[in-house]
Design an enzyme around this catalytic site. Structure first.
Site, PDB file in Angstrom:
ATOM      1  N   HIS A 153       4.684  -4.554  -0.923  1.00  0.00           N
ATOM      2  CA  HIS A 153       5.322  -3.396  -1.567  1.00  0.00           C
ATOM      3  C   HIS A 153       6.809  -3.356  -1.220  1.00  0.00           C
ATOM      4  O   HIS A 153       7.630  -2.985  -2.061  1.00  0.00           O
ATOM      5  CB  HIS A 153       4.635  -2.097  -1.131  1.00  0.00           C
ATOM      6  CG  HIS A 153       3.348  -1.836  -1.855  1.00  0.00           C
ATOM      7  ND1 HIS A 153       2.187  -2.519  -1.580  1.00  0.00           N
ATOM      8  CD2 HIS A 153       3.045  -0.974  -2.864  1.00  0.00           C
ATOM      9  CE1 HIS A 153       1.223  -2.087  -2.376  1.00  0.00           C
ATOM     10  NE2 HIS A 153       1.710  -1.145  -3.172  1.00  0.00           N
TER      11      HIS A 153
ATOM     12  N   HIS B 246       1.129  -1.028   7.489  1.00  0.00           N
ATOM     13  CA  HIS B 246       2.031  -2.051   8.013  1.00  0.00           C
ATOM     14  C   HIS B 246       2.684  -1.642   9.317  1.00  0.00           C
ATOM     15  O   HIS B 246       2.818  -0.453   9.615  1.00  0.00           O
ATOM     16  CB  HIS B 246       3.152  -2.337   7.015  1.00  0.00           C
ATOM     17  CG  HIS B 246       2.691  -3.050   5.788  1.00  0.00           C
ATOM     18  ND1 HIS B 246       2.461  -4.406   5.772  1.00  0.00           N
ATOM     19  CD2 HIS B 246       2.426  -2.604   4.542  1.00  0.00           C
ATOM     20  CE1 HIS B 246       2.061  -4.758   4.560  1.00  0.00           C
ATOM     21  NE2 HIS B 246       2.020  -3.676   3.795  1.00  0.00           N
TER      22      HIS B 246
HETATM   23  C1  LIG Z   1      -2.985  -8.653  -7.246  1.00  0.00           C
HETATM   24  C2  LIG Z   1      -1.657  -8.124  -7.525  1.00  0.00           C
HETATM   25  C3  LIG Z   1      -1.094  -8.371  -8.893  1.00  0.00           C
HETATM   26  C4  LIG Z   1      -0.940  -7.469  -6.637  1.00  0.00           C
HETATM   27  C5  LIG Z   1      -1.369  -7.188  -5.244  1.00  0.00           C
HETATM   28  C6  LIG Z   1      -0.539  -6.073  -4.787  1.00  0.00           C
HETATM   29  C7  LIG Z   1      -0.844  -5.717  -3.372  1.00  0.00           C
HETATM   30  C8  LIG Z   1      -2.119  -5.104  -3.054  1.00  0.00           C
HETATM   31  C9  LIG Z   1       0.083  -5.987  -2.440  1.00  0.00           C
HETATM   32  C10 LIG Z   1      -0.080  -5.692  -1.014  1.00  0.00           C
HETATM   33  O1  LIG Z   1       1.028  -4.963  -0.611  1.00  0.00           O
HETATM   34  P1  LIG Z   1       1.272  -4.680   0.910  1.00  0.00           P
HETATM   35  O2  LIG Z   1       1.466  -6.006   1.558  1.00  0.00           O
HETATM   36  O3  LIG Z   1       2.517  -3.843   0.937  1.00  0.00           O
HETATM   37  O4  LIG Z   1       0.105  -3.936   1.418  1.00  0.00           O
END
Ligand SMILES: CC(C)=CCC/C(C)=C/COP(=O)(O)O
Length: 294
Positions: free
Chosen positions: A213, A255
């Site tokens: 994110h 995180h």
């Molecule tokens: C499968 C797709 C298209 C996106 C995954 C997005 C996601 C769940 C990212 C994790 O984000 P963090 O590392 O910030 O938790």
């Protein structure tokens, strides 16, 4: 009775002289396969399991304490010169400044992240703000951003608009790929206080470094600020959204602070890659022609 093992000169070999093999836990043993391990660096392994700190015990130390060598004792073993400490063990006893700094940073990171994880559960101090944090989570998720870029591409009726959206799509895909790659390589676990109730996560998302994110927030906001003509208040809002989204990742307990900080840095740099490889109908005609045929 088995006869004692002898060296090439026929002298009995000492089993405990310390110059021999490499057993797990001994200074010479290079356990862990050389993989970078956050927990190992912090020395916080399960009780009973020898961590790096255990290597510094006097009995295991490759540097002899005064009078502790078996030279004082009579017998053939005492004549064997002490084996020089292995290079690896010497490094352990003299951790570099960088290693100490890294361990301290990670310790501060864990402590601070736990303190800031005030929305990690319903019962947490700011548990009532959790739904708002989860809304922010969706705003920075990959799926809405990918769908938004595809929808924009389908609706766009100008070449300039199509070019920008094609590059946004490229940026989002590059981001997903790089984050998945680094997460799979580093394999840092999410904080213990995190509840794994995230909206649409794939398998590599059980790891936390870097925050996907945060990379997307930095990448998308830099992209928007460069390619959309916006009034100043809206530009400020875009930057605020990115910062608050990053902070919300730690508050939700998803995180540690370093995951988000590195994520911001990575996302910022990803935009530079996208800018450098900017796709146009001239350098990537196939993409634009294929899209036009849809
Ligand atoms: C499968 C797709 C298209 C996106 C995954 C997005 C996601 C769940 C990212 C994790 O984000 P963090 O590392 O910030 O938790």
């Amino acid at each position: 009775m088995p006869s004692p093992r002898r060296n090439l000169e026929g002298r009995p070999l000492c089993a405990s002289a310390g110059g021999g093999g490499s057993s797990p836990g001994s200074p010479a043993h290079g356990g862990g396969g050389g993989r970078f391990e956050f927990q190992a660096l912090l020395g916080s392994r399960a009780p009973g399991v020898d961590g790096p700190s255990a290597r510094l015990r006097a009995s295991d130390s490759p540097v002899p304490r005064r009078g502790s060598f078996p030279l004082a004792g009579a017998g053939p073993c005492s004549q064997a010169p002490p084996a020089p400490p292995p290079e690896e063990a010497r490094l352990d006893l003299n951790p570099s400044f960088a290693a100490i700094a890294l361990r301290s940073l990670l310790a501060i990171d864990l402590w601070l992240s736990k303190k800031l994880g005030v929305c990690a559960g319903e019962g947490s101090p700011w548990g009532s703000a959790r739904p708002l944090m989860k809304l922010l989570e969706v705003s920075g998720h990959g799926i809405p951003w990918l769908l938004g870029a595809l929808y924009g591409l389908a609706r766009s009726d100008s070449w300039a608009g199509r070019e920008v959206l094609m590059n946004l799509l490229f940026a989002l895909l590059l981001d997903l790929l790089l984050v998945a790659l680094i997460k799979g390589l580093v394999r840092r676990r999410r904080p213990a206080h995190n509840q794994m109730d995230m909206f649409f996560a794939v398998s590599v998302d059980r790891y936390s470094f870097p925050s996907g994110h945060a990379t997307r927030a930095a990448l998308a906001s830099r992209f928007i600020l460069k390619h959309l003509v916006l009034a100043i208040p809206l530009r400020v809002l875009v930057v605020l959204w990115a910062l608050v989204l990053g902070l919300s990742r730690v508050m939700l307990g998803r995180h540690n602070v370093t995951d988000v900080a590195f994520g911001f840095l990575l996302g910022y740099m990803q935009y530079s890659i996208v800018d450098y490889c900017w796709l146009t109908p001239h350098n990537a005609p196939i993409l634009f022609v294929l899209w036009n045929q849809q």
